[in-house]
Motif scaffolding. Structure first.
Motif, short mmCIF file in Angstrom:
data_model
loop_
_atom_site.label_atom_id
_atom_site.label_comp_id
_atom_site.label_asym_id
_atom_site.label_seq_id
_atom_site.Cartn_x
_atom_site.Cartn_y
_atom_site.Cartn_z
N UNK A 129 2.23 -14.25 8.91
CA UNK A 129 3.36 -15.14 8.71
C UNK A 129 3.31 -15.75 7.31
N UNK A 130 2.08 -15.93 6.79
CA UNK A 130 1.92 -16.49 5.43
C UNK A 130 2.12 -15.43 4.36
N UNK A 131 2.36 -14.19 4.79
CA UNK A 131 2.63 -13.14 3.81
C UNK A 131 1.44 -12.24 3.51
N UNK A 132 0.32 -12.47 4.21
CA UNK A 132 -0.82 -11.57 4.01
C UNK A 132 -0.59 -10.30 4.83
N UNK A 133 -0.73 -9.16 4.18
CA UNK A 133 -0.56 -7.90 4.89
C UNK A 133 -1.84 -7.60 5.68
N UNK A 179 0.88 -1.18 0.00
CA UNK A 179 0.00 0.00 0.00
C UNK A 179 0.91 1.22 0.00
N UNK A 180 0.59 2.15 -0.86
CA UNK A 180 1.39 3.37 -0.89
C UNK A 180 0.43 4.53 -1.12
N UNK A 225 -5.93 -13.26 -0.02
CA UNK A 225 -5.70 -11.95 -0.63
C UNK A 225 -4.30 -11.45 -0.28
N UNK A 226 -3.89 -10.41 -0.97
CA UNK A 226 -2.59 -9.80 -0.64
C UNK A 226 -2.69 -9.01 0.66
N UNK A 227 -3.85 -8.35 0.80
CA UNK A 227 -4.03 -7.49 1.97
C UNK A 227 -5.40 -7.79 2.56
N UNK A 231 -8.07 -8.34 -4.94
CA UNK A 231 -6.84 -8.68 -4.23
C UNK A 231 -6.86 -8.39 -2.74
N UNK A 232 -8.00 -7.98 -2.25
CA UNK A 232 -8.06 -7.70 -0.82
C UNK A 232 -9.16 -8.51 -0.15
N UNK A 233 -9.06 -8.60 1.17
CA UNK A 233 -10.14 -9.15 1.98
C UNK A 233 -10.62 -8.04 2.89
N UNK A 234 -11.87 -8.14 3.35
CA UNK A 234 -12.40 -7.08 4.20
C UNK A 234 -13.28 -7.69 5.29
#
Lengths: 368, 311, 247
Positions: C184-188, C6-7, C155-157, C79-82
């Motif tokens: 730990x699995x890389x999900x932000x 995220x930027x 998702x990524x995030x 690409x996201x979860x909410x």
């Protein structure tokens, strides 16, 4: 007393701040009256009708002349068989057909009575009623002329058939119907929803734990809607008298009193619904199902009760609008006094007390 | 005299199938702030509704201000102030209209008891013409408190007054409660925020309808049986997993920047174990338990017992 | 590890004259647990909505998972979860039906859905309750299930809006264990919370006041910078100076 006044003030604030409620409260009845009003005042001129004269005798000729003389009709004289008449109706070419039987005058002279057929396209019920009543009055006119010149009572019976919509009712009846519906709907729905809303919001909890008496809560809820309904009633009456030329033949005071009675019936019913439902949605649903449908279908306003299956006729007895509808028709259209409607009034009073009693018994001083 | 007493109160719902409150007894002294601390669904609201005479208990008896909650419900309704769990004011009325309305419902006027609500009311007065529905969470809560206080109640019932309210408003709210206590008002308050527990005179920890411990916050903490350690390392997730799989660990969970740990063995043994697991830069110290630690311990026991029951 | 997911650069949202979010700029890295704190009305929810592609920013720039919030909101949503406190699961569906539903929405194959269902119910120890209505579960379980469902499509995030409100301290910790596992699995993880002790569990924390980011650092860094012992005090110091009250 101060508690009550402050409560009523609060109710009014809430009603006037909720635009949706306001629209429903005042917009709906006015829209209904105006809509029906247009249908009612739509005057008919030069309607295409067909006259099938199977008799071709003096009597039939005289009647046909009278019909032709009227400005309402555009008469076409042909010989048609029933199938052809039917086809003409289906294409919409004609609005009405008058059929004279072969031995029209003979029957009239020998048997002193005869009949003719009047068939109307009732898919447009207002036009159909108006046209048939014109024909009927022409025939009645002729019949009384005939009887005047003779010692024998002649009788011509117009057999009226309404095509496509046999349950058609007369248009002036709609005002009492709308009145019944609006008053019931507004009162039942508004009261039940406004009480249930307090339950949903949690404000009922605070009211219950306060020293205010439950009966005060009920009265405070009822009074604003009683007043608003009276305003509504006034608006409907003004509209029907001035915009629709439908005067109140009987006593206005009596009409207002009887309407107040119906409002009270509705308020107690609304109260009853509020005690057995716990969400605004279900209160709304119960009011719709419990009031709107029976009022429309079983009060005699859209469909005549005499034509209903016996089961529905029995059920219609418990619909308050049925009795109110009779009362209003008697006062407004027939100009009758209280002595003619005391029975219906008693029934309504009984219903009100019954609903109120159950509602008060069900009204909980606690949460469950 | 006790302002509130409960004797073996039990409440069930759905014809006895759901047990909400299970044989609860406690009492609240006059002028005390008593906190009912427990998670959602622990039975806090049911207790509140019984004490405010809104629900009838299945079993047991209770009094508020010396009056019986069933028999004398009318009297009790005159002396209590109640703030239900959700925001229960008229959203479409303004701040002032709400307050006026509740004042008259309780047979009083704003002027009569202005002194009591003044501190709180001045904070919302700038918004007095705003509809209540348009207020922020903290403001709504202050207004609700004003409405509950307007008739100068003897006993105040606050059901989760700070849920969903930010930290600043929560602090202000508790300061207000302290001032009310000084005026002699008894306060029964429930919360799911553990840090608020220490602000009460006494607390009852409630889980699954049972009150498991009643004591002052200090005494609750003193009763914690094991020694408690705080551990920290650069890789917290690995530390947590390692400590959880360590045989001698009784309990290990995150607590702020540290992990809290209780042990069956000595300090040295666990340090040795962590070195074996290549945590070289860890910090290890003893710490004093908080109410939250006590609560977690009780909850864990409870969960394990339920887990065993299900097997 | 230092991939940026995220930027934002001077991201702003105005509602008429009201500046809900005022030129916020920050970066979030892959696998990071990023805490988003602020008093009610500070602009947290608005900021989060913009990042989820639910609300178009007034000005500024932002990319989420490499996609632009102005032009590619649909890509972002894939690409996201909410997960929010209010909207979590369908109470009148069973545990399994909820997993199947969300799996289906995110286009998982039947086989994947079946695997996921087994995995999730076992992880939560819910395999006995799998056919029960969600309504009958305690709140803590619902929230845990809800979180796992929100990352069912890896998702990524994942954005978590006050996920632990009203949950007991024990369950809250179990919930955070799941968050750690996800990270730990890389999900932000992008999370807002009212519980300030939870801020300590984040890798980095931002504190928003009046629509602006007033602090952004690791919890230890913030404590040091403000010279206080807990994040609680940092927050209190900042939030007390807030000018505007929430609407």
């Amino acid at each position: 007393m101060k508690q009550l006044l402050s409560f009523i003030k609060k109710e009014f604030y809430q009603v006037f701040r909720d635009q949706k409620t306001l629209v429903m409260l005042f917009g709906m009845p006015i829209a209904q009256i105006i809509l029906f009003g247009f249908a009612l005042t739509n005057e008919i001129k030069n309607a295409n009708i067909v006259v099938v004269d199977n008799a071709k005798d003096i009597a039939s000729q005289q009647i046909i002349n009278k019909i032709e003389g009227s400005k309402f009709f555009n008469v076409q004289k042909t010989l048609m068989n029933p199938a052809q008449i039917d086809a003409a109706f289906k294409t919409g070419k004609i609005k009405l057909a008058v059929v004279f039987p072969a031995n029209f005058n003979t029957d009239l002279l020998h048997l002193n009575k005869t009949s003719l057929q009047v068939i109307a396209d009732a898919s447009d019920p207002n036009t159909a009623t108006t046209l048939t009543s014109y024909i009927t009055s022409i025939v009645n006119d002729y019949q009384s002329q005939l009887s005047q010149n003779s010692s024998l009572p002649y009788s011509i019976h117009p057999e009226v058939r309404m095509l496509y919509n046999p349950d058609l009712r007369g248009a002036p009846n709609f005002v009492p119907g709308v009145m019944a519906m609006v008053l019931l709907l507004v009162c039942v729905m508004m009261t039940s929803v406004s009480i249930v809303r307090e339950k949903e919001l949690g404000t009922m909890e605070i009211l219950l734990v306060s020293p205010i008496k439950p009966v005060l809560i009920i009265i405070a809820k009822a009074i604003p809607y009683l007043l608003l309904s009276l305003v509504n009633l006034g608006a409907i009456l003004l509209l029907s008298v001035y915009a629709l030329d439908l005067p109140v033949k009987g006593s206005i005071l009596l009409l207002v009193l009887e309407s107040t009675l119906l409002i009270m019936t509705s308020l107690s019913l609304g109260l009853l619904i509020s005690t057995i439902t716990s969400s605004q949605q279900s209160a709304m649903f119960a009011s719709m199902l419990g009031m709107m449908l029976p009022t429309m279908l079983l009060s005699g306003y859209l469909f005549p009760i005499e034509n209903m299956p016996i089961v529905l006729q029995v059920i219609s007895n418990i619909v308050p609008a049925r009795w109110y509808y009779i009362i209003v028709k008697d006062i407004m259209l027939k100009g009758l006094g209280f002595s003619y409607i005391w029975k219906e009034t008693t029934i309504l009073i009984g219903m009100t007390l019954f609903f109120l009693l159950i509602a008060l018994r069900n009204f909980k001083i606690r949460l469950e | 005299m006790d302002a509130i007493t409960l004797n073996n109160i039990t409440k069930t719902y759905n014809k006895g199938t759901v047990l909400a409150v299970d044989d609860v007894s406690f009492s609240v002294k006059k002028g005390e702030i008593f906190g009912l601390i427990g998670p959602d669904g622990a039975g806090k609201s049911s207790i509140f509704r019984m004490l405010t005479t809104l629900l009838l208990p299945d079993k047991g008896s209770a009094t508020v201000g010396g009056f019986d909650i069933v028999k004398d419900y009318k009297t009790i309704r005159g002396i209590l102030g109640y703030m239900p769990g959700r925001f229960s004011l008229y959203q479409d009325l303004t701040v002032e209209e709400n307050l006026n309305f509740f004042a008259t419902v309780f047979n009083t006027t704003i002027e009569e008891n202005y002194e009591l609500v003044k501190d709180i009311y001045v904070q919302i007065e700038p918004f007095k013409d705003r509809r209540a529905g348009k207020l922020s969470g903290g403001m709504k809560q202050k207004l609700a408190l004003c409405c509950a206080l307007i008739h100068k109640p003897e006993v105040l019932f606050l059901d989760e007054p700070t849920t969903g309210v930010d930290v600043v408003s929560r602090k202000e709210f508790w300061e207000m409660l302290k001032r009310l206590k000084q005026q002699g008002i008894t306060i029964l308050v429930s919360t799911s925020y553990m840090d608020e527990a220490t602000l009460c005179d006494r607390i009852g920890l409630i889980i699954n309808g049972r009150v498991l411990s009643i004591a002052s916050p200090d005494d609750t903490i003193k009763a914690y049986p094991e020694k408690l350690y705080a551990v920290k390392s650069p890789n917290m997730f690995k530390l947590l997993n390692n400590l959880r799989s360590f045989e001698q660990t009784i309990n290990c969970y995150t607590f702020g920047e540290y992990l809290h740990l209780s042990l069956k063995c000595s300090e040295e043994e666990v340090k040795k174990y962590l070195q074996e697991k290549e945590h070289d830069d860890f910090e290890f110290k003893t710490t004093s338990p908080t109410v939250e630690d006590c609560f977690i311990r009780l909850l864990k026991e409870q969960n394990e017992r339920n887990g065993n029951k299900n097997e | 590890m230092n991939e940026t997911v995220i930027k934002t650069n001077k991201l702003t949202k105005r509602f008429g004259d009201f500046v809900a979010v005022d030129e916020i700029s920050f970066e979030v890295h892959k696998g990071e647990i990023f805490g988003f704190l602020g008093a009610n009305g500070a602009g947290k929810t608005t900021a989060m909505r913009m990042l989820c592609g639910l609300s178009i920013p007034t000005s500024g720039e932002a990319t989420v998972a490499g996609y632009d919030v102005f032009t590619q909101p649909e890509k972002i949503k894939e690409n996201i979860g909410y997960m929010s406190q209010k909207f979590s699961l369908y109470e009148d569906l069973t545990v399994l039906e909820n997993i199947q539903f969300y799996g289906g929405i995110y286009g998982l194959s039947d086989k994947e859905i079946k695997e996921k269902s087994d995995e999730l119910t076992h992880k939560l120890g819910l395999h006995k309750e799998a056919k029960k209505l969600v309504r009958s579960l305690p709140l803590g379980w619902k929230q845990k299930l809800s979180f796992l469902v929100s990352i069912v499509h890896t998702p990524k995030i994942v954005f978590l809006d006050e996920p632990t409100g009203g949950v007991d301290p024990y369950m809250r910790r179990e919930f955070w264990d799941l968050i750690y596992e996800g990270a730990d699995k890389g999900i932000t993880i992008f999370v807002t919370t009212h519980y300030l002790d939870e801020a300590e569990y984040c890798n980095r924390v931002t504190i928003m006041v009046d629509g602006k980011i007033e602090a952004l650092d690791s919890p230890a860094g913030l404590r040091k910078k403000f010279g206080v012992a807990t994040i609680d005090e940092v927050f209190y110091k900042l939030a007390r100076e807030a000018k505007r009250s929430a609407d």
